[in-house]
Design a protein around this motif. Structure first.
Motif, mmCIF file in Angstrom:
data_model
loop_
_atom_site.group_PDB
_atom_site.id
_atom_site.type_symbol
_atom_site.label_atom_id
_atom_site.label_comp_id
_atom_site.label_asym_id
_atom_site.label_seq_id
_atom_site.Cartn_x
_atom_site.Cartn_y
_atom_site.Cartn_z
ATOM 1 N N ALA A 1 0.850 -1.188 0.000
ATOM 2 C CA ALA A 1 0.000 0.000 0.000
ATOM 3 C C ALA A 1 0.884 1.236 0.000
ATOM 4 O O ALA A 1 1.832 1.326 0.762
ATOM 5 N N SER A 2 0.570 2.158 -0.889
ATOM 6 C CA SER A 2 1.279 3.428 -0.937
ATOM 7 C C SER A 2 0.390 4.485 -0.297
ATOM 8 O O SER A 2 -0.772 4.638 -0.697
ATOM 9 N N VAL A 3 0.902 5.188 0.709
ATOM 10 C CA VAL A 3 0.099 6.176 1.421
ATOM 11 C C VAL A 3 0.840 7.517 1.448
ATOM 12 O O VAL A 3 2.060 7.575 1.248
ATOM 13 N N ARG A 4 0.079 8.570 1.693
ATOM 14 C CA ARG A 4 0.650 9.899 1.873
ATOM 15 C C ARG A 4 0.124 10.477 3.177
ATOM 16 O O ARG A 4 -1.069 10.356 3.481
ATOM 17 N N LEU A 5 1.006 11.093 3.947
ATOM 18 C CA LEU A 5 0.626 11.705 5.218
ATOM 19 C C LEU A 5 0.432 13.202 5.031
ATOM 20 O O LEU A 5 1.105 13.823 4.191
ATOM 21 N N GLN A 6 -0.469 13.757 5.797
ATOM 22 C CA GLN A 6 -0.635 15.204 5.790
ATOM 23 C C GLN A 6 0.661 15.844 6.297
ATOM 24 O O GLN A 6 1.355 15.279 7.150
ATOM 25 N N PRO A 7 1.003 17.033 5.796
ATOM 26 C CA PRO A 7 2.301 17.646 6.116
ATOM 27 C C PRO A 7 2.576 17.745 7.620
ATOM 28 O O PRO A 7 3.711 17.493 8.060
ATOM 29 N N GLU A 8 1.546 18.070 8.410
ATOM 30 C CA GLU A 8 1.791 18.258 9.840
ATOM 31 C C GLU A 8 2.050 16.945 10.574
ATOM 32 O O GLU A 8 2.452 16.947 11.753
ATOM 33 N N PHE A 9 1.827 15.787 9.903
ATOM 34 C CA PHE A 9 2.046 14.489 10.542
ATOM 35 C C PHE A 9 3.150 13.671 9.882
ATOM 36 O O PHE A 9 3.415 12.545 10.300
ATOM 37 N N GLN A 10 3.809 14.216 8.864
ATOM 38 C CA GLN A 10 4.796 13.423 8.150
ATOM 39 C C GLN A 10 6.012 13.077 9.017
ATOM 40 O O GLN A 10 6.723 12.112 8.740
ATOM 41 N N ASN A 11 6.234 13.828 10.107
ATOM 42 C CA ASN A 11 7.362 13.521 10.993
ATOM 43 C C ASN A 11 7.133 12.246 11.802
ATOM 44 O O ASN A 11 8.045 11.747 12.469
ATOM 45 N N LEU A 12 5.906 11.680 11.764
ATOM 46 C CA LEU A 12 5.628 10.440 12.494
ATOM 47 C C LEU A 12 6.180 9.216 11.765
ATOM 48 O O LEU A 12 6.301 8.141 12.362
ATOM 49 N N ALA A 13 6.496 9.356 10.493
ATOM 50 C CA ALA A 13 6.990 8.221 9.702
ATOM 51 C C ALA A 13 8.487 8.049 9.923
ATOM 52 O O ALA A 13 9.318 8.418 9.098
ATOM 53 N N THR A 14 8.829 7.477 11.072
ATOM 54 C CA THR A 14 10.220 7.211 11.409
ATOM 55 C C THR A 14 10.478 5.709 11.366
ATOM 56 O O THR A 14 9.555 4.905 11.225
ATOM 57 N N ALA A 15 11.737 5.334 11.527
ATOM 58 C CA ALA A 15 12.123 3.932 11.396
ATOM 59 C C ALA A 15 11.427 3.032 12.413
ATOM 60 O O ALA A 15 11.235 1.838 12.158
ATOM 61 N N SER A 16 11.015 3.574 13.573
ATOM 62 C CA SER A 16 10.392 2.746 14.600
ATOM 63 C C SER A 16 8.865 2.730 14.502
ATOM 64 O O SER A 16 8.199 2.088 15.312
ATOM 65 N N GLY A 59 4.051 -3.716 6.932
ATOM 66 C CA GLY A 59 2.751 -3.577 7.585
ATOM 67 C C GLY A 59 2.376 -4.852 8.326
ATOM 68 O O GLY A 59 2.839 -5.953 8.005
ATOM 69 N N ARG A 60 1.533 -4.731 9.324
ATOM 70 C CA ARG A 60 1.090 -5.901 10.078
ATOM 71 C C ARG A 60 -0.440 -5.975 10.037
ATOM 72 O O ARG A 60 -1.128 -4.955 9.998
ATOM 73 N N THR A 61 -0.946 -7.173 10.043
ATOM 74 C CA THR A 61 -2.386 -7.417 10.030
ATOM 75 C C THR A 61 -2.722 -8.299 11.217
ATOM 76 O O THR A 61 -2.331 -9.458 11.263
ATOM 77 N N ILE A 62 -3.420 -7.755 12.209
ATOM 78 C CA ILE A 62 -3.802 -8.507 13.399
ATOM 79 C C ILE A 62 -5.252 -8.199 13.724
ATOM 80 O O ILE A 62 -5.831 -7.252 13.200
ATOM 81 N N SER A 63 -5.817 -8.990 14.593
ATOM 82 C CA SER A 63 -7.206 -8.763 14.993
ATOM 83 C C SER A 63 -7.295 -7.541 15.899
ATOM 84 O O SER A 63 -6.309 -7.112 16.504
ATOM 85 N N ASP A 64 -8.510 -6.996 15.989
ATOM 86 C CA ASP A 64 -8.721 -5.841 16.857
ATOM 87 C C ASP A 64 -8.414 -6.183 18.302
ATOM 88 O O ASP A 64 -7.851 -5.374 19.038
#
Length: 229
Positions: A1-16, A59-64
């Motif tokens: 899946a290819s996604v785009r983050l809003q500019p104010e949240f793009q800093n959340l996409a870190t290695a961890s 990405g991970r797929t788990i139950s709720d």
């Protein structure tokens, strides 16, 4: 899946960071994530502990339920329940407060004195419900107790019918909120948990007919206690 983050949240996409696919799920507890039946599945972003920016993730797929278990472990209030013998309660079993599932059983352990204990976590939004004078008791998968004049079947619900669980409440005035690492005794049932005095021991030549957790102690016909063992 290819996604785009809003500019104010793009800093959340870190290695961890971790991206989890949340989907509708039908279980004994009912339908989880009912909104996804209308809006469709979504990705839950956990920013982790930071690190360098990244654009590739597994990405991970788990139950709720598994995802809620992970969040409870990470953010919840963790306490320990001790007993001479632990009931047959498995990891992931529910913790109830006045009929509401507020936490989960994390694991069974042996403490530093080699006694069995349950590690549980209370969800962050329910931390204030657990005070230092709370009392915990076992919610068995099924409980049938019989004796002279006694026949009772206790079932908390479909989830406890399969897994068992524990419950707690505060009898009397609440004390201060419990802290991480606090320890509580796990009673065999709610009636025993409600009896708050120190144990009183009575000797009989013949005690047949007394049922632990069911036979009452009465004063002027009013129940004032319970036979614990």
């Amino acid at each position: 899946a290819s996604v785009r983050l809003q500019p104010e949240f793009q800093n959340l996409a870190t290695a961890s960071a971790a991206f989890t696919l949340i989907q509708p799920q039908i279980t004994l507890q009912g339908v989880a994530n009912l909104d996804t039946l209308v809006s469709g599945p979504y990705l839950e972003l956990d920013p982790g502990s930071g690190g360098e920016p990244s654009t590739e993730f597994a990405g991970r797929t788990i139950s709720d339920r598994e995802w809620q278990h992970i969040r409870t472990q990470r953010d919840g209030l963790r306490v320990r329940l001790t007993a001479d013998n632990l009931p047959n309660i498995d990891r992931g079993s529910p913790v109830y407060y006045r009929g509401v599932v507020v936490g989960t059983v994390l694991e069974k352990i042996l403490d530093s004195k080699n006694k069995p204990a349950l590690e549980i976590a209370i969800r962050p939004e329910f931390r204030a419900s657990l005070t230092s004078n709370a009392r915990f008791w076992r919610v068995p998968a099924t409980s049938v107790k019989a004796g002279p004049g006694v026949l009772q079947v206790d079932i908390q619900g479909l989830e406890s019918l399969v897994n068992g669980g524990v419950a707690f409440d505060v009898f009397g005035s609440p004390a201060k909120t419990a802290d991480n690492g606090d320890s509580f005794r796990l009673f065999s049932d709610e009636q025993t948990a409600r009896a708050s005095s120190a144990p009183v021991r009575i000797r009989f030549d013949n005690g047949r007919g007394l049922v632990a957790g069911r036979s009452q102690v009465r004063y002027l016909g009013v129940p004032v206690g319970i036979v614990e063992s």
